[in-house]
Design a protein around this motif. Structure first.
Motif, PDB file in Angstrom:
ATOM      1  N   LEU A 147       0.824  -1.207   0.000  1.00 55.59           N
ATOM      2  CA  LEU A 147       0.000   0.000   0.000  1.00 55.59           C
ATOM      3  C   LEU A 147       0.861   1.262   0.000  1.00 55.59           C
ATOM      4  CD1 LEU A 147      -2.974  -0.733   2.447  1.00 55.59           C
ATOM      5  CD2 LEU A 147      -3.146  -0.003   0.059  1.00 55.59           C
ATOM      6  N   LEU A 148       1.843   1.305   0.877  1.00 58.11           N
ATOM      7  CA  LEU A 148       2.670   2.506   0.999  1.00 58.11           C
ATOM      8  C   LEU A 148       3.496   2.750  -0.262  1.00 58.11           C
ATOM      9  CD1 LEU A 148       3.879   2.133   4.693  1.00 58.11           C
ATOM     10  CD2 LEU A 148       2.190   3.737   3.793  1.00 58.11           C
ATOM     11  N   ILE A 149       4.055   1.680  -0.835  1.00 55.87           N
ATOM     12  CA  ILE A 149       4.884   1.830  -2.028  1.00 55.87           C
ATOM     13  C   ILE A 149       4.049   2.294  -3.225  1.00 55.87           C
ATOM     14  CG2 ILE A 149       6.298   0.583  -3.711  1.00 55.87           C
ATOM     15  CD1 ILE A 149       7.272  -1.182  -1.410  1.00 55.87           C
ATOM     16  N   VAL A 150       2.890   1.650  -3.421  1.00 60.88           N
ATOM     17  CA  VAL A 150       2.046   2.000  -4.561  1.00 60.88           C
ATOM     18  C   VAL A 150       1.442   3.389  -4.381  1.00 60.88           C
ATOM     19  CG1 VAL A 150       0.004   1.346  -5.881  1.00 60.88           C
ATOM     20  CG2 VAL A 150       1.574  -0.418  -5.076  1.00 60.88           C
ATOM     21  N   GLN A 151       1.033   3.730  -3.165  1.00 57.84           N
ATOM     22  CA  GLN A 151       0.479   5.060  -2.928  1.00 57.84           C
ATOM     23  C   GLN A 151       1.506   6.151  -3.195  1.00 57.84           C
ATOM     24  OE1 GLN A 151      -1.127   5.210   1.021  1.00 57.84           O
ATOM     25  NE2 GLN A 151      -2.915   3.964   0.519  1.00 57.84           N
ATOM     26  N   LEU A 164       2.783   2.704 -13.141  1.00 55.68           N
ATOM     27  CA  LEU A 164       2.731   2.149 -11.785  1.00 55.68           C
ATOM     28  C   LEU A 164       3.519   0.849 -11.664  1.00 55.68           C
ATOM     29  CD1 LEU A 164       1.253   3.185  -9.274  1.00 55.68           C
ATOM     30  CD2 LEU A 164      -0.605   1.601  -9.798  1.00 55.68           C
ATOM     31  N   ALA A 165       3.927   0.271 -12.801  1.00 60.59           N
ATOM     32  CA  ALA A 165       4.569  -1.051 -12.797  1.00 60.59           C
ATOM     33  C   ALA A 165       5.799  -1.145 -11.893  1.00 60.59           C
ATOM     34  CB  ALA A 165       4.928  -1.452 -14.232  1.00 60.59           C
ATOM     35  N   PRO A 166       6.710  -0.155 -11.883  1.00 57.70           N
ATOM     36  CA  PRO A 166       7.869  -0.273 -10.982  1.00 57.70           C
ATOM     37  C   PRO A 166       7.479  -0.414  -9.522  1.00 57.70           C
ATOM     38  CG  PRO A 166       8.228   1.459 -12.595  1.00 57.70           C
ATOM     39  CD  PRO A 166       6.798   1.048 -12.724  1.00 57.70           C
ATOM     40  N   ALA A 167       6.486   0.350  -9.077  1.00 54.77           N
ATOM     41  CA  ALA A 167       6.054   0.262  -7.688  1.00 54.77           C
ATOM     42  C   ALA A 167       5.368  -1.070  -7.401  1.00 54.77           C
ATOM     43  CB  ALA A 167       5.105   1.416  -7.362  1.00 54.77           C
ATOM     44  N   ILE A 168       4.579  -1.562  -8.342  1.00 61.10           N
ATOM     45  CA  ILE A 168       3.914  -2.849  -8.153  1.00 61.10           C
ATOM     46  C   ILE A 168       4.939  -3.965  -8.041  1.00 61.10           C
ATOM     47  CG2 ILE A 168       2.377  -4.531  -9.229  1.00 61.10           C
ATOM     48  CD1 ILE A 168       0.869  -2.222 -10.507  1.00 61.10           C
ATOM     49  N   PHE A 169       5.922  -3.943  -8.919  1.00 55.88           N
ATOM     50  CA  PHE A 169       6.958  -4.977  -8.899  1.00 55.88           C
ATOM     51  C   PHE A 169       7.778  -4.900  -7.619  1.00 55.88           C
ATOM     52  CE2 PHE A 169      11.089  -6.771 -10.234  1.00 55.88           C
ATOM     53  CZ  PHE A 169      10.647  -8.029 -10.641  1.00 55.88           C
ATOM     54  N   ALA A 170       8.115  -3.689  -7.205  1.00 55.98           N
ATOM     55  CA  ALA A 170       8.871  -3.529  -5.963  1.00 55.98           C
ATOM     56  C   ALA A 170       8.067  -4.008  -4.765  1.00 55.98           C
ATOM     57  CB  ALA A 170       9.264  -2.061  -5.782  1.00 55.98           C
ATOM     58  N   GLY A 171       6.780  -3.697  -4.734  1.00 54.27           N
ATOM     59  CA  GLY A 171       5.931  -4.164  -3.642  1.00 54.27           C
ATOM     60  C   GLY A 171       5.850  -5.670  -3.578  1.00 54.27           C
ATOM     61  N   MET A 172       5.761  -6.322  -4.743  1.00 53.82           N
ATOM     62  CA  MET A 172       5.721  -7.785  -4.786  1.00 53.82           C
ATOM     63  C   MET A 172       7.006  -8.389  -4.226  1.00 53.82           C
ATOM     64  SD  MET A 172       3.859  -8.770  -8.390  1.00 53.82           S
ATOM     65  CE  MET A 172       3.916 -10.514  -7.973  1.00 53.82           C
ATOM     66  N   LEU A 173       8.144  -7.854  -4.647  1.00 54.59           N
ATOM     67  CA  LEU A 173       9.411  -8.405  -4.179  1.00 54.59           C
ATOM     68  C   LEU A 173       9.624  -8.167  -2.688  1.00 54.59           C
ATOM     69  CD1 LEU A 173      11.878  -7.651  -7.110  1.00 54.59           C
ATOM     70  CD2 LEU A 173      10.863  -9.824  -6.475  1.00 54.59           C
ATOM     71  N   PHE A 174       9.239  -6.989  -2.208  1.00 52.29           N
ATOM     72  CA  PHE A 174       9.356  -6.733  -0.781  1.00 52.29           C
ATOM     73  C   PHE A 174       8.419  -7.635   0.015  1.00 52.29           C
ATOM     74  CE2 PHE A 174      11.404  -2.630  -1.914  1.00 52.29           C
ATOM     75  CZ  PHE A 174      12.500  -2.741  -1.076  1.00 52.29           C
ATOM     76  N   SER A 175       7.226  -7.872  -0.492  1.00 54.61           N
ATOM     77  CA  SER A 175       6.292  -8.783   0.177  1.00 54.61           C
ATOM     78  C   SER A 175       6.872 -10.188   0.252  1.00 54.61           C
ATOM     79  CB  SER A 175       4.952  -8.809  -0.566  1.00 54.61           C
ATOM     80  OG  SER A 175       4.336  -7.553  -0.541  1.00 54.61           O
ATOM     81  N   PHE A 176       7.460 -10.634  -0.847  1.00 53.00           N
ATOM     82  CA  PHE A 176       8.072 -11.959  -0.858  1.00 53.00           C
ATOM     83  C   PHE A 176       9.203 -12.045   0.160  1.00 53.00           C
ATOM     84  CE2 PHE A 176      11.437 -14.794  -2.285  1.00 53.00           C
ATOM     85  CZ  PHE A 176      10.744 -15.986  -2.476  1.00 53.00           C
ATOM     86  N   LEU A 181      15.559  -3.219 -10.765  1.00 52.69           N
ATOM     87  CA  LEU A 181      14.519  -3.320 -11.789  1.00 52.69           C
ATOM     88  C   LEU A 181      13.560  -2.139 -11.714  1.00 52.69           C
ATOM     89  CD1 LEU A 181      13.748  -7.150 -11.640  1.00 52.69           C
ATOM     90  CD2 LEU A 181      15.063  -5.920 -13.366  1.00 52.69           C
ATOM     91  N   THR A 182      13.305  -1.638 -10.492  1.00 50.42           N
ATOM     92  CA  THR A 182      12.423  -0.480 -10.353  1.00 50.42           C
ATOM     93  C   THR A 182      13.019   0.740 -11.045  1.00 50.42           C
ATOM     94  OG1 THR A 182      11.542  -1.315  -8.252  1.00 50.42           O
ATOM     95  CG2 THR A 182      11.290   1.034  -8.707  1.00 50.42           C
ATOM     96  N   ARG A 183      14.314   0.982 -10.820  1.00 49.89           N
ATOM     97  CA  ARG A 183      14.962   2.119 -11.470  1.00 49.89           C
ATOM     98  C   ARG A 183      14.995   1.941 -12.988  1.00 49.89           C
ATOM     99  NH1 ARG A 183      18.454   1.463  -7.021  1.00 49.89           N
ATOM    100  NH2 ARG A 183      19.919   0.293  -8.321  1.00 49.89           N
ATOM    101  N   ARG A 184      15.200   0.699 -13.443  1.00 51.48           N
ATOM    102  CA  ARG A 184      15.250   0.457 -14.879  1.00 51.48           C
ATOM    103  C   ARG A 184      13.885   0.685 -15.531  1.00 51.48           C
ATOM    104  NH1 ARG A 184      17.946  -4.935 -17.716  1.00 51.48           N
ATOM    105  NH2 ARG A 184      17.719  -4.214 -19.880  1.00 51.48           N
ATOM    106  N   PHE A 185      12.813   0.180 -14.875  1.00 51.01           N
ATOM    107  CA  PHE A 185      11.477   0.397 -15.416  1.00 51.01           C
ATOM    108  C   PHE A 185      11.101   1.868 -15.380  1.00 51.01           C
ATOM    109  CE2 PHE A 185      10.192  -4.159 -14.089  1.00 51.01           C
ATOM    110  CZ  PHE A 185      10.728  -4.658 -15.278  1.00 51.01           C
ATOM    111  N   ALA A 186      11.568   2.561 -14.321  1.00 47.55           N
ATOM    112  CA  ALA A 186      11.259   3.991 -14.205  1.00 47.55           C
ATOM    113  C   ALA A 186      11.903   4.773 -15.345  1.00 47.55           C
ATOM    114  CB  ALA A 186      11.727   4.514 -12.867  1.00 47.55           C
ATOM    115  N   ARG A 187      13.129   4.404 -15.711  1.00 43.87           N
ATOM    116  CA  ARG A 187      13.805   5.092 -16.825  1.00 43.87           C
ATOM    117  C   ARG A 187      13.056   4.847 -18.133  1.00 43.87           C
ATOM    118  NH1 ARG A 187      18.663   2.518 -14.970  1.00 43.87           N
ATOM    119  NH2 ARG A 187      19.702   3.744 -13.365  1.00 43.87           N
ATOM    120  N   ARG A 188      12.622   3.584 -18.319  1.00 45.18           N
ATOM    121  CA  ARG A 188      11.905   3.261 -19.555  1.00 45.18           C
ATOM    122  C   ARG A 188      10.587   4.017 -19.652  1.00 45.18           C
ATOM    123  NH1 ARG A 188      12.464  -3.297 -20.594  1.00 45.18           N
ATOM    124  NH2 ARG A 188      14.710  -3.324 -21.035  1.00 45.18           N
ATOM    125  N   SER A 189       9.858   4.063 -18.539  1.00 44.79           N
ATOM    126  CA  SER A 189       8.563   4.756 -18.560  1.00 44.79           C
ATOM    127  C   SER A 189       8.727   6.263 -18.717  1.00 44.79           C
ATOM    128  CB  SER A 189       7.793   4.455 -17.272  1.00 44.79           C
ATOM    129  OG  SER A 189       8.501   4.915 -16.139  1.00 44.79           O
TER     130      SER A 189
END
Length: 266
Positions: free
Chosen positions: A149-153, A186-198, A256-264
């Motif tokens: 929630l915090l990462i995506v928000q 939003l994909a970088p935040a979603i991916f980061a949230g998934m990995l942190f959850s794992f 991966l978050t930084r890489r996706f952020a650059r692409r977006s």
């Protein structure tokens, strides 16, 4: 000026000592995992992967590792599936009780895991349901949902609403707008949230002790049980694997978050 420089030097020295105090035991565990002797001692008499090989043939530990991987994966999926729509609702829409619901969902971060573990266990007992793997998943989703929630928000706040409004004004449906505009941003935040959850799920031991059964033990719980009986060199090898996984996963998430952020952003 001299006093300021002296003060900063003391702060840096103190910080360095804190890091040394924190990470020296971890380094010692990693080093002793490659010790060929039964009992760890310095200097080591050689270098060996003996305990890693022995660990790979331990069916009990392998089952625990499998449980941890499956549990972490399911936790990441369910936490993300619940957290992303909830975050969008809290940021993009106004409704009665929004702040209260948001606070309740984030509250597990502020509550000690022992309290959460006992509370969920008592709740399940009140429902007259036995402990199970499903209970483990529910408990870990409660633990990790606030982080998603915090990462995506935080990411949604930085995405201008004008992008979505422009797509809607050009005839796109709400689902198309989310798929083509919101989700890529939003994909970088979603991916980061998934990995942190794992990572949090895979590494949790305090709350899991209350929820795990003999058939559904995770790796941290297994390590805790092994330490109560005896100190085996296999624990060092298993601890090294855990350290490598829990450290590399957030680093991979950040990269991966930084890489996706650059692409977006291009």
């Amino acid at each position: 000026m001299k006093r300021m420089i002296s003060g900063w030097t003391l702060i840096k020295l103190y910080t360095l000592l804190v890091y040394v105090w924190m990470f020296t035991p971890i380094v010692a565990v990693v080093i002793l995992a490659f010790n060929p002797q039964q009992f760890g001692s310095f200097p080591m008499e050689g270098f060996s992967f003996k305990w890693f090989v022995k660990l790979s043939h331990n069916s009990t530990i392998l089952d625990a590792f499998k449980n941890s991987m499956v549990l972490g994966t399911l936790t990441a999926v369910f936490s993300t599936a619940v957290g992303v729509p909830a975050a969008m609702a809290f940021i993009r829409y106004e409704f009665r009780g929004k702040e209260l619901i948001n606070t309740l969902l984030i509250a597990p971060i502020m509550i000690p895991e022992v309290v959460l573990g006992v509370a969920l266990l008592l709740f399940i007992r009140w429902l007259q349901q036995p402990k199970s793997f499903a209970m483990l998943v529910v408990g870990h989703v409660v633990l990790t949902l606030p982080y998603v929630l915090l990462i995506v928000q935080a990411r949604l706040v930085g995405i201008k609403r004008e992008y979505e409004e422009a797509a809607l004004s050009l005839g796109a449906s709400p689902f198309q707008t989310f798929r083509e505009i919101t989700f890529p941003l939003l994909a970088p935040a979603i991916f980061a949230g998934m990995l942190f959850s794992f990572t949090i799920s895979f590494d949790d031991v305090t709350a899991t002790l209350f929820w795990a059964t003999a058939q559904n033990q995770t790796v941290p719980v297994k390590i805790f049980g092994m330490l109560r009986n005896s100190i085996s060199p296999e624990i060092n090898a298993l601890g090294t694997v855990m350290i490598a996984l829990t450290v590399s996963t957030p680093l991979l998430a950040g990269y991966l978050t930084r890489r996706f952020a650059r692409r977006s952003g291009k």
